[in-house]
Design an enzyme around this catalytic site. Structure first.
Site, PDB file in Angstrom:
ATOM      1  N   ARG A   1      30.097  34.004  -9.919  1.00 21.69           N
ATOM      2  CA  ARG A   1      28.751  33.611 -10.315  1.00 21.69           C
ATOM      3  C   ARG A   1      27.918  33.203  -9.095  1.00 21.69           C
ATOM      4  NH1 ARG A   1      28.472  27.388 -12.601  1.00 21.69           N
ATOM      5  NH2 ARG A   1      29.624  26.401 -10.885  1.00 21.69           N
TER       6      ARG A   1
ATOM      7  N   LYS B   1       0.861  -1.183   0.000  1.00 25.13           N
ATOM      8  CA  LYS B   1       0.000   0.000   0.000  1.00 25.13           C
ATOM      9  C   LYS B   1       0.897   1.232   0.000  1.00 25.13           C
ATOM     10  CE  LYS B   1      -4.117  -0.157   0.736  1.00 25.13           C
ATOM     11  NZ  LYS B   1      -5.247  -0.412  -0.202  1.00 25.13           N
TER      12      LYS B   1
ATOM     13  N   PHE C   1      33.390  29.305 -12.725  1.00 26.31           N
ATOM     14  CA  PHE C   1      33.312  28.189 -13.666  1.00 26.31           C
ATOM     15  C   PHE C   1      34.075  28.579 -14.922  1.00 26.31           C
ATOM     16  CE2 PHE C   1      30.981  25.366 -16.753  1.00 26.31           C
ATOM     17  CZ  PHE C   1      31.445  24.181 -16.201  1.00 26.31           C
TER      18      PHE C   1
ATOM     19  N   THR D   1      -3.226  -5.586   0.888  1.00 23.38           N
ATOM     20  CA  THR D   1      -2.648  -4.257   1.036  1.00 23.38           C
ATOM     21  C   THR D   1      -3.442  -3.431   2.044  1.00 23.38           C
ATOM     22  OG1 THR D   1      -3.887  -3.298  -0.817  1.00 23.38           O
ATOM     23  CG2 THR D   1      -1.771  -4.324  -1.327  1.00 23.38           C
ATOM     24  N   ASP D   2      -4.734  -3.713   2.162  1.00 27.22           N
ATOM     25  CA  ASP D   2      -5.529  -3.011   3.169  1.00 27.22           C
ATOM     26  C   ASP D   2      -5.034  -3.320   4.571  1.00 27.22           C
ATOM     27  OD1 ASP D   2      -8.042  -1.328   3.608  1.00 27.22           O
ATOM     28  OD2 ASP D   2      -8.460  -3.070   4.885  1.00 27.22           O
TER      29      ASP D   2
ATOM     30  N   HIS E   1      20.562  27.526 -12.723  1.00 21.53           N
ATOM     31  CA  HIS E   1      21.347  28.546 -13.405  1.00 21.53           C
ATOM     32  C   HIS E   1      20.781  29.955 -13.184  1.00 21.53           C
ATOM     33  CE1 HIS E   1      23.559  25.393 -15.377  1.00 21.53           C
ATOM     34  NE2 HIS E   1      22.456  24.904 -15.916  1.00 21.53           N
TER      35      HIS E   1
ATOM     36  N   GLN F   1      30.311  19.936  -8.933  1.00 23.12           N
ATOM     37  CA  GLN F   1      30.831  18.618  -8.553  1.00 23.12           C
ATOM     38  C   GLN F   1      31.757  18.717  -7.344  1.00 23.12           C
ATOM     39  OE1 GLN F   1      30.513  19.750 -11.675  1.00 23.12           O
ATOM     40  NE2 GLN F   1      30.272  18.083 -13.166  1.00 23.12           N
TER      41      GLN F   1
ATOM     42  N   ASN G   1      21.805  22.138 -11.189  1.00 21.14           N
ATOM     43  CA  ASN G   1      22.406  23.475 -11.184  1.00 21.14           C
ATOM     44  C   ASN G   1      21.326  24.482 -11.558  1.00 21.14           C
ATOM     45  OD1 ASN G   1      24.060  25.728 -11.386  1.00 21.14           O
ATOM     46  ND2 ASN G   1      25.764  24.545 -12.253  1.00 21.14           N
TER      47      ASN G   1
END
Length: 311
Positions: free
Chosen positions: A184, A13, A167, A58-59, A260, A232, A258
């Site tokens: 940045r 469930k 970067f 599942t109940d 941006h 990274q 990322n």
């Protein structure tokens, strides 16, 4: 005659929304969980002939989740998950493996006015909450009748450094148009899972809440304190800081898009838009770079599935 083989299978469930209120006098505490149960084992016949002899409904799994929340309380998502996983396997012979996956939604108290306005009959207002808008805590507990694997984590925690990120020096070909950037914005939404080295057999279980907050703290501190030349590098430093600081963790995996932020080109209007002067950026929704990696202790086995963080 061709014979077909049943491969991996599970059932259960999914997404049982459990809200548990604990009353400590007039002060209330809330736990808000989304619990999914997946069971597997001797299920050949139900798939081939439709016989339900080995199937726990599942109940029933749903009812068990709510009953355990009431009878045992919810100390933490991990603690509830361990109890449920053991129950389903140890008390149902055809079930050989249980996986409990839990999301926990945070709430914090609403701060009341200093004037202390109260409705008639209430001594203190300690029962009103606002849903926190940061990360969602997650946990996954797997039990096979022998050992337990506990994964903890969080998702959707957005963080940003407005400087101390560059970067440049990347591989370029004829399709490269991205300009190198020496100041940045670095922004990402962190999703992560980490694996505890506790297997449920001999030693005492970790303090799950203390462990969670410790991992979160050290990951965020590493994000803030790392001068970044790539996402990274930042991701790796976050993992190393966690493993250096939390002995109970052997492995951690991150998925970090990322987010941006590009400086708007205002040159057509005769306006400089440099980072050093406090630039204006536009936040790109998509597409986005997606950085993912696992960091482990030397000698540890990588057990966190690579597709768990990028769902």
């Amino acid at each position: 005659m061709t014979r077909f083989v049943l491969g991996q299978n599970q059932y259960g469930k999914a997404e049982n929304r459990v809200v548990k209120i604990t009353r400590d006098g007039d002060t209330h505490h809330i736990k808000d969980l989304n619990v999914s149960v997946a069971l597997s084992g001797d299920m050949e016949e139900v798939h081939r002939s439709g016989s339900n002899a080995n199937v726990l409904p599942t109940d029933t799994t749903k009812n068990t989740v709510f009953a355990f929340a009431k009878e045992h309380g919810i100390e933490s998502a991990e603690d509830l998950g361990v109890k449920l996983a053991r129950h389903f396997v140890d008390n149902n012979e055809p079930i050989h493996r249980a996986r409990i996956r839990i999301e926990e939604f945070g709430w914090e108290r609403i701060e009341t006015s200093k004037g202390g306005a109260r409705f008639v009959g209430a001594e203190e207002i300690a029962h009103s909450f606002v849903r926190t808008g940061q990360e969602t805590r997650v946990a996954e507990i797997t039990y096979d009748g022998h050992g337990i694997q506990v994964l903890s984590g969080f998702k959707d925690l957005t963080v940003l450094n407005s400087t101390n990120s560059e970067f440049f020096g990347y591989l370029k070909d004829k399709y490269t148009t991205l300009k190198e950037d020496y100041d940045r914005i670095l922004a990402t939404t962190v999703s992560t899972w980490w694996r505890h080295n506790w297997d449920g057999v001999d030693s005492h279980a970790p303090d799950w809440d203390r462990s969670y907050h410790g991992v979160r703290k050290h990951a965020l501190q590493a994000f803030a304190e790392t001068y970044s030349y790539s996402l990274q590098q930042t991701l790796f430093e976050m993992g190393v800081r966690v493993l250096n600081s939390r002995d109970e963790v052997d492995e951690i995996r991150f998925s970090m898009p990322n987010k941006h932020h590009f400086r708007s080109d205002l040159s057509p209007f005769g306006i400089d838009n440099e980072a050093k002067d406090g630039a204006v950026y536009y936040a790109a929704d998509r597409p986005y770079g997606l950085i993912e990696a696992t960091i482990l202790r030397d000698g540890a086995e990588q057990l966190i599935p690579v597709d768990m963080t990028n769902l």
